[in-house]
Design a protein around this motif. Sequence first.
Motif, PDB file in Angstrom:
ATOM      1  N   PHE A 218       0.834  -1.209   0.000  1.00  0.00           N
ATOM      2  CA  PHE A 218       0.000   0.000   0.000  1.00  0.00           C
ATOM      3  C   PHE A 218       0.867   1.258   0.000  1.00  0.00           C
ATOM      4  O   PHE A 218       0.642   2.187  -0.781  1.00  0.00           O
ATOM      5  CB  PHE A 218      -0.911  -0.014   1.231  1.00  0.00           C
ATOM      6  N   TYR A 219       1.890   1.287   0.851  1.00  0.00           N
ATOM      7  CA  TYR A 219       2.773   2.451   0.913  1.00  0.00           C
ATOM      8  C   TYR A 219       3.627   2.562  -0.341  1.00  0.00           C
ATOM      9  O   TYR A 219       3.970   3.674  -0.763  1.00  0.00           O
ATOM     10  CB  TYR A 219       3.652   2.380   2.162  1.00  0.00           C
ATOM     11  N   LEU A 220       3.966   1.426  -0.949  1.00  0.00           N
ATOM     12  CA  LEU A 220       4.707   1.468  -2.209  1.00  0.00           C
ATOM     13  C   LEU A 220       3.861   2.103  -3.310  1.00  0.00           C
ATOM     14  O   LEU A 220       4.358   2.900  -4.113  1.00  0.00           O
ATOM     15  CB  LEU A 220       5.125   0.056  -2.616  1.00  0.00           C
ATOM     16  N   ALA A 221       2.556   1.773  -3.321  1.00  0.00           N
ATOM     17  CA  ALA A 221       1.647   2.377  -4.295  1.00  0.00           C
ATOM     18  C   ALA A 221       1.518   3.878  -4.054  1.00  0.00           C
ATOM     19  O   ALA A 221       1.500   4.673  -5.010  1.00  0.00           O
ATOM     20  CB  ALA A 221       0.279   1.701  -4.217  1.00  0.00           C
ATOM     21  N   LEU A 222       1.441   4.275  -2.778  1.00  0.00           N
ATOM     22  CA  LEU A 222       1.375   5.706  -2.459  1.00  0.00           C
ATOM     23  C   LEU A 222       2.639   6.425  -2.919  1.00  0.00           C
ATOM     24  O   LEU A 222       2.581   7.548  -3.427  1.00  0.00           O
ATOM     25  CB  LEU A 222       1.176   5.904  -0.952  1.00  0.00           C
ATOM     26  N   PHE A 223       3.773   5.775  -2.734  1.00  0.00           N
ATOM     27  CA  PHE A 223       5.034   6.381  -3.167  1.00  0.00           C
ATOM     28  C   PHE A 223       5.061   6.564  -4.684  1.00  0.00           C
ATOM     29  O   PHE A 223       5.443   7.628  -5.186  1.00  0.00           O
ATOM     30  CB  PHE A 223       6.206   5.510  -2.719  1.00  0.00           C
ATOM     31  N   GLN A 224       4.660   5.517  -5.405  1.00  0.00           N
ATOM     32  CA  GLN A 224       4.662   5.604  -6.868  1.00  0.00           C
ATOM     33  C   GLN A 224       3.708   6.701  -7.349  1.00  0.00           C
ATOM     34  O   GLN A 224       4.027   7.459  -8.270  1.00  0.00           O
ATOM     35  CB  GLN A 224       4.253   4.261  -7.475  1.00  0.00           C
ATOM     36  N   LEU A 225       2.542   6.796  -6.719  1.00  0.00           N
ATOM     37  CA  LEU A 225       1.571   7.822  -7.091  1.00  0.00           C
ATOM     38  C   LEU A 225       2.107   9.212  -6.767  1.00  0.00           C
ATOM     39  O   LEU A 225       2.022  10.136  -7.582  1.00  0.00           O
ATOM     40  CB  LEU A 225       0.246   7.583  -6.355  1.00  0.00           C
ATOM     41  N   GLY A 226       2.676   9.356  -5.578  1.00  0.00           N
ATOM     42  CA  GLY A 226       3.175  10.664  -5.152  1.00  0.00           C
ATOM     43  C   GLY A 226       4.323  11.170  -6.004  1.00  0.00           C
ATOM     44  O   GLY A 226       4.365  12.353  -6.368  1.00  0.00           O
ATOM     45  N   CYS A 249       5.894  25.466   0.351  1.00  0.00           N
ATOM     46  CA  CYS A 249       5.750  24.760   1.630  1.00  0.00           C
ATOM     47  C   CYS A 249       4.795  23.572   1.485  1.00  0.00           C
ATOM     48  O   CYS A 249       5.023  22.503   2.057  1.00  0.00           O
ATOM     49  CB  CYS A 249       5.244  25.719   2.701  1.00  0.00           C
ATOM     50  N   PHE A 250       3.737  23.770   0.706  1.00  0.00           N
ATOM     51  CA  PHE A 250       2.799  22.668   0.444  1.00  0.00           C
ATOM     52  C   PHE A 250       3.514  21.529  -0.270  1.00  0.00           C
ATOM     53  O   PHE A 250       3.349  20.348   0.082  1.00  0.00           O
ATOM     54  CB  PHE A 250       1.626  23.173  -0.395  1.00  0.00           C
ATOM     55  N   VAL A 251       4.311  21.858  -1.270  1.00  0.00           N
ATOM     56  CA  VAL A 251       5.049  20.839  -2.021  1.00  0.00           C
ATOM     57  C   VAL A 251       6.021  20.104  -1.107  1.00  0.00           C
ATOM     58  O   VAL A 251       6.129  18.866  -1.149  1.00  0.00           O
ATOM     59  CB  VAL A 251       5.802  21.470  -3.206  1.00  0.00           C
ATOM     60  N   LEU A 252       6.736  20.838  -0.254  1.00  0.00           N
ATOM     61  CA  LEU A 252       7.676  20.195   0.666  1.00  0.00           C
ATOM     62  C   LEU A 252       6.964  19.224   1.596  1.00  0.00           C
ATOM     63  O   LEU A 252       7.487  18.148   1.912  1.00  0.00           O
ATOM     64  CB  LEU A 252       8.420  21.260   1.485  1.00  0.00           C
ATOM     65  N   ALA A 253       5.772  19.605   2.051  1.00  0.00           N
ATOM     66  CA  ALA A 253       5.010  18.742   2.942  1.00  0.00           C
ATOM     67  C   ALA A 253       4.614  17.440   2.259  1.00  0.00           C
ATOM     68  O   ALA A 253       4.806  16.343   2.804  1.00  0.00           O
ATOM     69  CB  ALA A 253       3.764  19.477   3.439  1.00  0.00           C
ATOM     70  N   VAL A 254       4.063  17.548   1.048  1.00  0.00           N
ATOM     71  CA  VAL A 254       3.633  16.353   0.315  1.00  0.00           C
ATOM     72  C   VAL A 254       4.832  15.533  -0.131  1.00  0.00           C
ATOM     73  O   VAL A 254       4.878  14.313   0.058  1.00  0.00           O
ATOM     74  CB  VAL A 254       2.775  16.755  -0.908  1.00  0.00           C
ATOM     75  N   TRP A 255       5.811  16.203  -0.713  1.00  0.00           N
ATOM     76  CA  TRP A 255       6.999  15.506  -1.195  1.00  0.00           C
ATOM     77  C   TRP A 255       7.726  14.784  -0.055  1.00  0.00           C
ATOM     78  O   TRP A 255       8.177  13.641  -0.206  1.00  0.00           O
ATOM     79  CB  TRP A 255       7.949  16.504  -1.868  1.00  0.00           C
ATOM     80  N   GLY A 256       7.850  15.445   1.098  1.00  0.00           N
ATOM     81  CA  GLY A 256       8.546  14.842   2.223  1.00  0.00           C
ATOM     82  C   GLY A 256       7.869  13.570   2.700  1.00  0.00           C
ATOM     83  O   GLY A 256       8.523  12.559   2.966  1.00  0.00           O
ATOM     84  N   LYS A 257       6.534  13.606   2.801  1.00  0.00           N
ATOM     85  CA  LYS A 257       5.803  12.424   3.260  1.00  0.00           C
ATOM     86  C   LYS A 257       5.952  11.294   2.243  1.00  0.00           C
ATOM     87  O   LYS A 257       6.160  10.127   2.613  1.00  0.00           O
ATOM     88  CB  LYS A 257       4.326  12.787   3.443  1.00  0.00           C
ATOM     89  N   VAL A 258       5.849  11.627   0.963  1.00  0.00           N
ATOM     90  CA  VAL A 258       5.989  10.617  -0.084  1.00  0.00           C
ATOM     91  C   VAL A 258       7.391  10.012  -0.071  1.00  0.00           C
ATOM     92  O   VAL A 258       7.564   8.800  -0.241  1.00  0.00           O
ATOM     93  CB  VAL A 258       5.681  11.236  -1.469  1.00  0.00           C
ATOM     94  N   THR A 259       8.396  10.834   0.148  1.00  0.00           N
ATOM     95  CA  THR A 259       9.775  10.341   0.204  1.00  0.00           C
ATOM     96  C   THR A 259       9.949   9.328   1.326  1.00  0.00           C
ATOM     97  O   THR A 259      10.614   8.296   1.157  1.00  0.00           O
ATOM     98  CB  THR A 259      10.750  11.521   0.405  1.00  0.00           C
ATOM     99  N   LEU A 260       9.352   9.592   2.468  1.00  0.00           N
ATOM    100  CA  LEU A 260       9.433   8.648   3.582  1.00  0.00           C
ATOM    101  C   LEU A 260       8.714   7.344   3.268  1.00  0.00           C
ATOM    102  O   LEU A 260       9.117   6.273   3.748  1.00  0.00           O
ATOM    103  CB  LEU A 260       8.840   9.282   4.845  1.00  0.00           C
ATOM    104  N   TYR A 261       7.660   7.417   2.456  1.00  0.00           N
ATOM    105  CA  TYR A 261       6.922   6.204   2.088  1.00  0.00           C
ATOM    106  C   TYR A 261       7.810   5.221   1.322  1.00  0.00           C
ATOM    107  O   TYR A 261       7.583   4.011   1.364  1.00  0.00           O
ATOM    108  CB  TYR A 261       5.705   6.562   1.240  1.00  0.00           C
ATOM    109  N   LYS A 262       8.808   5.723   0.604  1.00  0.00           N
ATOM    110  CA  LYS A 262       9.731   4.832  -0.121  1.00  0.00           C
ATOM    111  C   LYS A 262      10.439   3.895   0.857  1.00  0.00           C
ATOM    112  O   LYS A 262      10.523   2.685   0.626  1.00  0.00           O
ATOM    113  CB  LYS A 262      10.747   5.662  -0.889  1.00  0.00           C
TER     114      LYS A 262
END
Length: 465
Positions: A218-226, A249-262
Amino acid sequence: MAVQSSILSRTALALGATEPALRLLLSILIAYPLAFVHRYFLYGKKPMQQHIFFCVSGLLIGYFNYGNDILHALITVGSTYVILVICGGTLASVCLVFGFTMGYLLMGYYYTGTETYDIKWSMPQCVLTLRLIGLAYDLYDGQKPTEELSAEQKKMSLKSFPSFLEVAGHTFFPSSFLVGPQFPMQRYLNFVHGRHTVGGALPDSISHGLQRFGAGCFYLALFQLGTSFYPDNYLISESFDESTLVYKCFVLAVWGKVTLYKYISCWLISEGGCIITGITYSGNVPPDPNTEPKWDGCANVILSVFEGASRFGHFIASFNTNTNHWVAYYVYKRLKFLGNRFISQAVALLFLAIWHGFHSGYYVCFLLEFIVMVMEKDLEPKLINNRTVKKFLEDPKIVPFVWVILKLYTLVFMGYCLVPFALLSFAKWWQVYKSVYFIGHLFFGLWPLYGRFVKRFLSSIDVRD
């Protein structure tokens, strides 16, 4: 091999990934059928058979990923074992193993490193390095009088010298050799000797392992989507640079969370394979053989804490927990003689940065982590112990607003702190920080200057009965 590489290359291209990344994912997945083979054909059998199975299968996985470069792992394990045989469980052996394994790892970074995140033989080498240093420490602790050991040391120390097969099986354990999780030799020995079950029965862990596997997918799919929306290179694009600060700041927030999902996806899938083998057993709750067993002994992420994080301390407590525990146990606590926890914490974070490699981004990231935690540990007690502030924050009308503010704080600044870790090179992370006016550095770095006024204000409004 050429035909295999061609097929993998085309498949990786179709999936929008690189061939090394696809090989790594396939290797993590291969650990599942291997776990079932061990479970139904080798579990409870002679330990030597199990050691050979883990060692051979782990090395084959390594060869599939890195070819002849897997020899680096064998050289490191063999050399470490020779050091331990010659020096025994002494402080000298700890120093020699520490210096040799870290030196070999850094040599690997030096000769193979590029300006991007590399999936090369140095990746499992960094996992192996911690495992072997931990082995040397556990042997050293095992030679001390029992009364001098802490409760944790009593649990993890080794009183007897392991065989080379035991060390190899522990090191190349197929479910954890490439990306972790870390676990001590004593856990491995308890597992192969059947001490994690009652009466030799197979561990009731399949459903738990598959749950973690599902969560990982599930988190891998979120990472690929993000990453399809905000890949790493978007942060250094002209489009990002020309955007408003709020949008950045919005981009950093989304990008940061997606990066951790990897990372989370890899750890969860790897942990699932470990759980199925049964090596992750951590007791029953309560401690009664008739109650539900726990299988979180190798968990590398605590999802509930991670997703509910409202301060940086929550991320640290829930993300990469095995490595954090390793550093706390083998580095931070061993520096107690310094008499200063901030110095010990700084040295531990410096070790983590060096362990990751030479890129400047690692050092900036862990420096920011240190600065952020200094601020949070300084401010949080003042907020918790202030009756006026506490009463205000617990007002049902205020609680939703506080939650939103804290989530924005953690998401935006976690993404901010991850920028150098992901982009690595000075030119890239400097460009991003310059684009957002170094807001994180100013907010956290200047705390020693403006923090005294904040604390003075909080004291002034603290109304006591």
